[in-house]
Write a protein that holds these residues in place. Structure first.
Motif, PDB file in Angstrom:
ATOM      1  N   VAL A 167      -4.332  15.089   1.230  1.00 20.58           N
ATOM      2  CA  VAL A 167      -4.075  16.512   1.488  1.00 20.58           C
ATOM      3  C   VAL A 167      -2.938  16.951   0.583  1.00 20.58           C
ATOM      4  N   VAL A 168      -3.120  18.078  -0.091  1.00 21.88           N
ATOM      5  CA  VAL A 168      -2.055  18.609  -0.944  1.00 21.88           C
ATOM      6  C   VAL A 168      -1.678  20.010  -0.459  1.00 21.88           C
ATOM      7  N   HIS A 169      -0.394  20.264  -0.433  1.00 21.76           N
ATOM      8  CA  HIS A 169       0.122  21.572  -0.007  1.00 21.76           C
ATOM      9  C   HIS A 169       1.092  22.067  -1.060  1.00 21.76           C
ATOM     10  N   ALA A 178       0.833  -1.205   0.000  1.00 22.23           N
ATOM     11  CA  ALA A 178       0.000   0.000   0.000  1.00 22.23           C
ATOM     12  C   ALA A 178       0.866   1.253   0.000  1.00 22.23           C
ATOM     13  N   LEU A 179       1.998   1.202   0.708  1.00 20.75           N
ATOM     14  CA  LEU A 179       2.891   2.364   0.754  1.00 20.75           C
ATOM     15  C   LEU A 179       3.524   2.607  -0.614  1.00 20.75           C
ATOM     16  N   GLU A 180       3.861   1.554  -1.325  1.00 18.74           N
ATOM     17  CA  GLU A 180       4.441   1.704  -2.658  1.00 18.74           C
ATOM     18  C   GLU A 180       3.410   2.258  -3.644  1.00 18.74           C
ATOM     19  N   VAL A 181       2.183   1.784  -3.546  1.00 14.66           N
ATOM     20  CA  VAL A 181       1.115   2.315  -4.409  1.00 14.66           C
ATOM     21  C   VAL A 181       0.918   3.803  -4.139  1.00 14.66           C
ATOM     22  N   ALA A 182       0.902   4.150  -2.849  1.00 14.39           N
ATOM     23  CA  ALA A 182       0.762   5.560  -2.482  1.00 14.39           C
ATOM     24  C   ALA A 182       1.948   6.370  -2.978  1.00 14.39           C
ATOM     25  N   GLY A 183       3.147   5.814  -2.856  1.00 19.69           N
ATOM     26  CA  GLY A 183       4.343   6.516  -3.300  1.00 19.69           C
ATOM     27  C   GLY A 183       4.322   6.808  -4.787  1.00 19.69           C
ATOM     28  N   ARG A 184       3.833   5.859  -5.562  1.00 18.31           N
ATOM     29  CA  ARG A 184       3.743   6.069  -7.012  1.00 18.31           C
ATOM     30  C   ARG A 184       2.747   7.187  -7.330  1.00 18.31           C
ATOM     31  N   ALA A 185       1.600   7.160  -6.666  1.00 15.44           N
ATOM     32  CA  ALA A 185       0.583   8.186  -6.903  1.00 15.44           C
ATOM     33  C   ALA A 185       1.074   9.559  -6.460  1.00 15.44           C
ATOM     34  N   LEU A 209      -6.510  11.829  -3.983  1.00 15.54           N
ATOM     35  CA  LEU A 209      -5.616  12.804  -4.608  1.00 15.54           C
ATOM     36  C   LEU A 209      -6.257  13.485  -5.814  1.00 15.54           C
ATOM     37  N   ARG A 210      -7.070  12.754  -6.557  1.00 11.46           N
ATOM     38  CA  ARG A 210      -7.701  13.358  -7.737  1.00 11.46           C
ATOM     39  C   ARG A 210      -8.682  14.449  -7.330  1.00 11.46           C
ATOM     40  N   GLN A 211      -9.532  14.167  -6.350  1.00 13.45           N
ATOM     41  CA  GLN A 211     -10.483  15.185  -5.919  1.00 13.45           C
ATOM     42  C   GLN A 211      -9.763  16.389  -5.331  1.00 13.45           C
ATOM     43  N   ALA A 212      -8.722  16.140  -4.541  1.00 15.67           N
ATOM     44  CA  ALA A 212      -7.947  17.244  -3.977  1.00 15.67           C
ATOM     45  C   ALA A 212      -7.321  18.084  -5.085  1.00 15.67           C
ATOM     46  N   ARG A 213      -6.831  17.426  -6.135  1.00 12.53           N
ATOM     47  CA  ARG A 213      -6.238  18.146  -7.264  1.00 12.53           C
ATOM     48  C   ARG A 213      -7.267  19.022  -7.970  1.00 12.53           C
ATOM     49  N   HIS A 214      -8.415  18.449  -8.254  1.00 11.28           N
ATOM     50  CA  HIS A 214      -9.448  19.226  -8.934  1.00 11.28           C
ATOM     51  C   HIS A 214      -9.865  20.444  -8.109  1.00 11.28           C
ATOM     52  N   ARG A 215     -10.014  20.240  -6.816  1.00 12.27           N
ATOM     53  CA  ARG A 215     -10.383  21.359  -5.945  1.00 12.27           C
ATOM     54  C   ARG A 215      -9.295  22.420  -5.923  1.00 12.27           C
ATOM     55  N   LEU A 216      -8.043  21.992  -5.880  1.00  8.48           N
ATOM     56  CA  LEU A 216      -6.939  22.946  -5.861  1.00  8.48           C
ATOM     57  C   LEU A 216      -6.867  23.733  -7.161  1.00  8.48           C
ATOM     58  N   GLU A 217      -7.005  23.054  -8.293  1.00 12.15           N
ATOM     59  CA  GLU A 217      -6.946  23.748  -9.573  1.00 12.15           C
ATOM     60  C   GLU A 217      -8.060  24.789  -9.681  1.00 12.15           C
ATOM     61  N   CYS A 218      -9.242  24.425  -9.241  1.00 12.12           N
ATOM     62  CA  CYS A 218     -10.357  25.375  -9.289  1.00 12.12           C
ATOM     63  C   CYS A 218     -10.154  26.528  -8.319  1.00 12.12           C
ATOM     64  N   LEU A 219      -9.671  26.221  -7.120  1.00 14.15           N
ATOM     65  CA  LEU A 219      -9.445  27.273  -6.126  1.00 14.15           C
ATOM     66  C   LEU A 219      -8.376  28.243  -6.594  1.00 14.15           C
ATOM     67  N   SER A 240       0.067  14.175   0.707  1.00 14.71           N
ATOM     68  CA  SER A 240      -0.127  12.992   1.550  1.00 14.71           C
ATOM     69  C   SER A 240      -1.413  12.273   1.189  1.00 14.71           C
ATOM     70  N   VAL A 241      -1.440  10.982   1.497  1.00 15.23           N
ATOM     71  CA  VAL A 241      -2.660  10.182   1.388  1.00 15.23           C
ATOM     72  C   VAL A 241      -2.803   9.372   2.669  1.00 15.23           C
ATOM     73  N   VAL A 242      -4.025   9.162   3.082  1.00 12.95           N
ATOM     74  CA  VAL A 242      -4.304   8.390   4.294  1.00 12.95           C
ATOM     75  C   VAL A 242      -4.295   6.908   3.951  1.00 12.95           C
ATOM     76  N   LEU A 243      -3.546   6.141   4.748  1.00 13.53           N
ATOM     77  CA  LEU A 243      -3.484   4.694   4.544  1.00 13.53           C
ATOM     78  C   LEU A 243      -4.250   3.934   5.620  1.00 13.53           C
ATOM     79  N   GLY A 244      -4.539   4.563   6.739  1.00 16.93           N
ATOM     80  CA  GLY A 244      -5.275   3.908   7.814  1.00 16.93           C
ATOM     81  C   GLY A 244      -5.830   4.931   8.780  1.00 16.93           C
ATOM     82  N   ARG A 245      -6.911   4.577   9.446  1.00 14.06           N
ATOM     83  CA  ARG A 245      -7.584   5.508  10.358  1.00 14.06           C
ATOM     84  C   ARG A 245      -7.424   5.134  11.826  1.00 14.06           C
ATOM     85  N   ASP A 246      -7.240   3.879  12.136  1.00 10.35           N
ATOM     86  CA  ASP A 246      -7.201   3.446  13.528  1.00 10.35           C
ATOM     87  C   ASP A 246      -6.066   2.449  13.741  1.00 10.35           C
ATOM     88  N   PRO A 247      -4.851   2.970  14.002  1.00 10.70           N
ATOM     89  CA  PRO A 247      -4.507   4.378  14.204  1.00 10.70           C
ATOM     90  C   PRO A 247      -4.309   5.106  12.871  1.00 10.70           C
TER      91      PRO A 247
END
Length: 210
Positions: A98-100, A3-10, A180-190, A32-39
């Motif tokens: 989250v994108v910064h 999962a970390l490698e998939v996230a790293g590629r994205a 990441l895609r939704q965050a990107r679209h929101r950032l581009e529009c903002l 960043s991307v979330v890989l787990g919630r608890d924890p």
């Protein structure tokens, strides 16, 4: 592939996209991307690397405080210093990514409207997840600093679930989404919305018009 490698590629692909747009100059910015919630666990781009040249290995797994966890495939790599704010945003908002970036328009807008940047009656607001008409959107602005806990407190104090963005004055902007895609679209529009707002509130002499 883990999962970390998939996230790293994205994350590497998205970082290269933003670097190409001039929004991650030098080694600035982080995603960043979330890989787990608890924890809570996030995959965050590494510190000190050109974001246009990242590989799938240039990622660090961090906890709810933005600290690297023990089980790292590349323990020598450090997460961004701002990973703690990523984690706080993900925890409070429920975002999956989250994108910064250091796009200029948000920083200029924050100079003009330090108490929050007002947006309304623009069609592009639909891409940001809000209505195009009769919907006042105020993008929050907080003061810059190096203490991510203090920045996280300031973010949480002004958090509104329907406004997925935060401008850090004289620094950059954070935008989040389900992925990441939704965050990107929101950032581009903002970015478009903020650039339009800044450019259309300047008079011929370059002074802000209230």
């Amino acid at each position: 592939m883990t999962a970390l490698e998939v996230a790293g590629r994205a994350l590497a692909a998205e970082s290269a996209r933003y670097a190409g747009m001039g929004w991650m100059r030098g080694t600035s910015g982080n995603l960043s991307v979330v890989l787990g919630r608890d924890p809570l666990r996030l995959a965050v781009t590494v510190s000190g690397r050109d974001k246009g040249e990242l590989s799938m290995d240039d990622v660090v797994l961090v906890d709810e405080h933005g600290e690297a966890v023990a089980e790292q495939p590349f323990p020598e790599k450090r997460p961004s210093a701002e990973a703690g704010l990523h984690a706080r945003i993900a925890a409070v908002s429920g975002a999956g990514a989250v994108v910064h970036v250091h796009a200029l328009a948000p920083v200029v807008a924050a100079e003009r409207w330090p108490d929050g940047v007002p947006l309304r009656d623009l069609e592009m607001l639909k891409g940001f997840g809000r209505s195009a008409h009769d919907d006042l959107v105020t993008v929050p602005v907080i003061a810059n600093g190096q203490d991510m806990r203090a920045l996280g407190d300031a973010f949480e104090a002004g958090f509104a679930a329907d406004t997925p963005a935060l401008i850090v004055a004289r620094h950059g902007v954070y935008v989040w989404g389900d992925d990441l895609r939704q965050a990107r679209h929101r950032l581009e529009c903002l970015e478009w919305l903020l650039r339009f707002t800044v450019e259309t509130t300047l008079d011929a002499g370059g002074r802000g018009v209230r």
